[in-house]
Design a protein around this motif. Structure first.
Motif, PDB file in Angstrom:
ATOM      1  N   GLU A 172     -30.942  21.385 -35.128  1.00 34.64           N
ATOM      2  CA  GLU A 172     -30.455  21.014 -36.140  1.00 34.64           C
ATOM      3  C   GLU A 172     -30.429  22.275 -37.377  1.00 34.64           C
ATOM      4  O   GLU A 172     -29.262  22.568 -37.882  1.00 34.64           O
ATOM      5  CB  GLU A 172     -31.078  20.006 -37.218  1.00 34.64           C
ATOM      6  CG  GLU A 172     -30.875  18.559 -36.382  1.00 34.64           C
ATOM      7  CD  GLU A 172     -31.801  17.624 -37.048  1.00 34.64           C
ATOM      8  OE1 GLU A 172     -32.760  18.014 -37.908  1.00 34.64           O
ATOM      9  OE2 GLU A 172     -31.827  16.563 -36.487  1.00 34.64           O
ATOM     10  N   LYS A 173     -31.273  23.337 -37.236  1.00 32.65           N
ATOM     11  CA  LYS A 173     -31.349  24.584 -38.088  1.00 32.65           C
ATOM     12  C   LYS A 173     -30.156  25.382 -37.574  1.00 32.65           C
ATOM     13  O   LYS A 173     -29.657  26.073 -38.262  1.00 32.65           O
ATOM     14  CB  LYS A 173     -32.645  25.063 -37.718  1.00 32.65           C
ATOM     15  CG  LYS A 173     -33.863  24.438 -38.702  1.00 32.65           C
ATOM     16  CD  LYS A 173     -35.004  25.196 -38.611  1.00 32.65           C
ATOM     17  CE  LYS A 173     -36.149  24.564 -39.198  1.00 32.65           C
ATOM     18  NZ  LYS A 173     -37.573  25.079 -39.203  1.00 32.65           N
ATOM     19  N   ASP A 186     -27.594  24.566 -35.917  1.00 30.56           N
ATOM     20  CA  ASP A 186     -26.331  24.130 -36.445  1.00 30.56           C
ATOM     21  C   ASP A 186     -25.900  24.330 -37.826  1.00 30.56           C
ATOM     22  O   ASP A 186     -24.980  24.829 -38.338  1.00 30.56           O
ATOM     23  CB  ASP A 186     -26.282  22.716 -36.392  1.00 30.56           C
ATOM     24  CG  ASP A 186     -25.922  22.254 -34.696  1.00 30.56           C
ATOM     25  OD1 ASP A 186     -25.781  23.130 -33.792  1.00 30.56           O
ATOM     26  OD2 ASP A 186     -26.239  21.091 -34.572  1.00 30.56           O
ATOM     27  N   SER A 187     -26.898  24.265 -38.646  1.00 37.35           N
ATOM     28  CA  SER A 187     -26.754  24.597 -40.016  1.00 37.35           C
ATOM     29  C   SER A 187     -26.445  26.234 -40.281  1.00 37.35           C
ATOM     30  O   SER A 187     -25.680  26.263 -41.129  1.00 37.35           O
ATOM     31  CB  SER A 187     -28.054  24.121 -40.716  1.00 37.35           C
ATOM     32  OG  SER A 187     -28.064  24.518 -42.231  1.00 37.35           O
ATOM     33  N   GLU A 229     -25.179  28.152 -38.253  1.00 37.09           N
ATOM     34  CA  GLU A 229     -23.690  28.401 -37.832  1.00 37.09           C
ATOM     35  C   GLU A 229     -22.707  28.053 -38.748  1.00 37.09           C
ATOM     36  O   GLU A 229     -21.880  28.698 -38.890  1.00 37.09           O
ATOM     37  CB  GLU A 229     -23.485  27.715 -36.404  1.00 37.09           C
ATOM     38  CG  GLU A 229     -24.204  28.406 -35.263  1.00 37.09           C
ATOM     39  CD  GLU A 229     -24.123  27.783 -33.727  1.00 37.09           C
ATOM     40  OE1 GLU A 229     -23.579  26.703 -33.940  1.00 37.09           O
ATOM     41  OE2 GLU A 229     -24.357  28.366 -33.056  1.00 37.09           O
ATOM     42  N   GLN A 230     -22.898  26.954 -39.512  1.00 38.51           N
ATOM     43  CA  GLN A 230     -21.952  26.441 -40.517  1.00 38.51           C
ATOM     44  C   GLN A 230     -22.262  27.384 -41.663  1.00 38.51           C
ATOM     45  O   GLN A 230     -20.900  27.862 -42.078  1.00 38.51           O
ATOM     46  CB  GLN A 230     -22.366  25.123 -41.087  1.00 38.51           C
ATOM     47  CG  GLN A 230     -22.071  24.004 -39.974  1.00 38.51           C
ATOM     48  CD  GLN A 230     -22.686  22.649 -40.584  1.00 38.51           C
ATOM     49  OE1 GLN A 230     -23.078  22.515 -41.604  1.00 38.51           O
ATOM     50  NE2 GLN A 230     -22.617  21.420 -39.562  1.00 38.51           N
ATOM     51  N   ILE A 231     -23.286  27.895 -41.907  1.00 36.37           N
ATOM     52  CA  ILE A 231     -23.338  28.858 -42.998  1.00 36.37           C
ATOM     53  C   ILE A 231     -22.684  30.226 -42.852  1.00 36.37           C
ATOM     54  O   ILE A 231     -21.981  30.757 -43.475  1.00 36.37           O
ATOM     55  CB  ILE A 231     -24.904  29.131 -43.554  1.00 36.37           C
ATOM     56  CG1 ILE A 231     -25.668  27.945 -44.072  1.00 36.37           C
ATOM     57  CG2 ILE A 231     -25.084  30.557 -44.334  1.00 36.37           C
ATOM     58  CD1 ILE A 231     -26.865  28.111 -44.214  1.00 36.37           C
ATOM     59  N   ASN A 270     -20.219  30.800 -40.528  1.00 39.64           N
ATOM     60  CA  ASN A 270     -18.860  30.422 -40.478  1.00 39.64           C
ATOM     61  C   ASN A 270     -18.347  30.453 -41.768  1.00 39.64           C
ATOM     62  O   ASN A 270     -17.085  31.071 -42.135  1.00 39.64           O
ATOM     63  CB  ASN A 270     -18.404  29.094 -39.917  1.00 39.64           C
ATOM     64  CG  ASN A 270     -18.785  29.380 -38.258  1.00 39.64           C
ATOM     65  OD1 ASN A 270     -18.702  30.172 -37.784  1.00 39.64           O
ATOM     66  ND2 ASN A 270     -18.997  27.999 -37.678  1.00 39.64           N
ATOM     67  N   THR A 271     -18.890  30.020 -42.744  1.00 45.56           N
ATOM     68  CA  THR A 271     -18.521  29.931 -44.022  1.00 45.56           C
ATOM     69  C   THR A 271     -18.469  31.319 -44.695  1.00 45.56           C
ATOM     70  O   THR A 271     -17.402  31.686 -45.596  1.00 45.56           O
ATOM     71  CB  THR A 271     -19.323  28.879 -45.133  1.00 45.56           C
ATOM     72  OG1 THR A 271     -19.152  27.763 -44.592  1.00 45.56           O
ATOM     73  CG2 THR A 271     -18.886  29.086 -46.564  1.00 45.56           C
ATOM     74  N   GLN A 293     -18.376  34.095 -43.077  1.00 49.85           N
ATOM     75  CA  GLN A 293     -17.381  34.864 -42.434  1.00 49.85           C
ATOM     76  C   GLN A 293     -16.014  34.679 -42.752  1.00 49.85           C
ATOM     77  O   GLN A 293     -15.144  35.655 -43.188  1.00 49.85           O
ATOM     78  CB  GLN A 293     -17.369  34.457 -40.965  1.00 49.85           C
ATOM     79  CG  GLN A 293     -16.583  35.447 -40.284  1.00 49.85           C
ATOM     80  CD  GLN A 293     -16.695  36.722 -40.185  1.00 49.85           C
ATOM     81  OE1 GLN A 293     -17.956  37.379 -40.204  1.00 49.85           O
ATOM     82  NE2 GLN A 293     -15.951  37.817 -40.468  1.00 49.85           N
ATOM     83  N   THR A 294     -15.733  33.454 -43.318  1.00 53.21           N
ATOM     84  CA  THR A 294     -14.279  33.032 -43.663  1.00 53.21           C
ATOM     85  C   THR A 294     -14.283  33.779 -45.185  1.00 53.21           C
ATOM     86  O   THR A 294     -13.207  34.388 -45.580  1.00 53.21           O
ATOM     87  CB  THR A 294     -14.096  31.524 -43.985  1.00 53.21           C
ATOM     88  OG1 THR A 294     -14.123  30.903 -42.669  1.00 53.21           O
ATOM     89  CG2 THR A 294     -12.862  31.135 -44.676  1.00 53.21           C
TER      90      THR A 294
END
Length: 135
Positions: free
Chosen positions: A93-94, A96-97, A99-101, A103-104, A106-107
């Motif tokens: 879960e950490k 995944d969290s 990776e989402q951070i 990705n955001t 990086q965008t």
């Protein structure tokens, strides 16, 4: 062995050894007449166990449970597996969290021109998020 020797042999700092004693994770060391702590080879073995658990990311409370199971020769491995599986779920879960951070971020980095202009989507996102949290 004194605390410095045990720290070196176990890979656990003297400060953490004292903390583990204070919190009851490990038993208090015997004391010499001089008042200095005196540790045994079994203490080093236990500290190495704790160190490996910390290296694997187990919180102190779970290491305490694992220590109890390790000492209990009549234990059932199912309980050990349950603790390890729950920890693995938390780690996933950490990840995944994070990776989402990533990705955001990086965008946002890709959207920022990084030139002499004052407009910056990174700062705008931080500002907008802060404003939304105040509402």
């Amino acid at each position: 062995m004194n605390i410095g020797e045990v720290a070196k042999a176990s890979g656990v700092s003297a400060k953490m050894i004292r903390y583990y004693e204070q919190t009851g994770l490990i038993p208090r060391a015997n004391r010499r007449e001089s008042g200095y702590r005196n540790y045994s080879a079994s203490d080093i073995h236990m500290l190495r166990f704790i160190r490996r658990g910390r290296d694997l990311g187990f919180p102190v409370a779970e290491i305490n449970e694992l220590l109890g199971l390790w000492r209990d020769k009549s234990r059932q491995s199912a309980e050990v597996k349950r603790i390890a599986t729950a920890h693995m779920t938390e780690l996933r879960e950490k990840i995944d969290s994070l990776e989402q951070i990533a990705n955001t971020l990086q965008t946002l980095i890709e959207c920022c021109s990084g030139d002499d202009r004052p407009d910056c989507p990174i700062l705008a996102d931080l500002e907008n998020t802060a404003d939304r949290q105040q509402l």
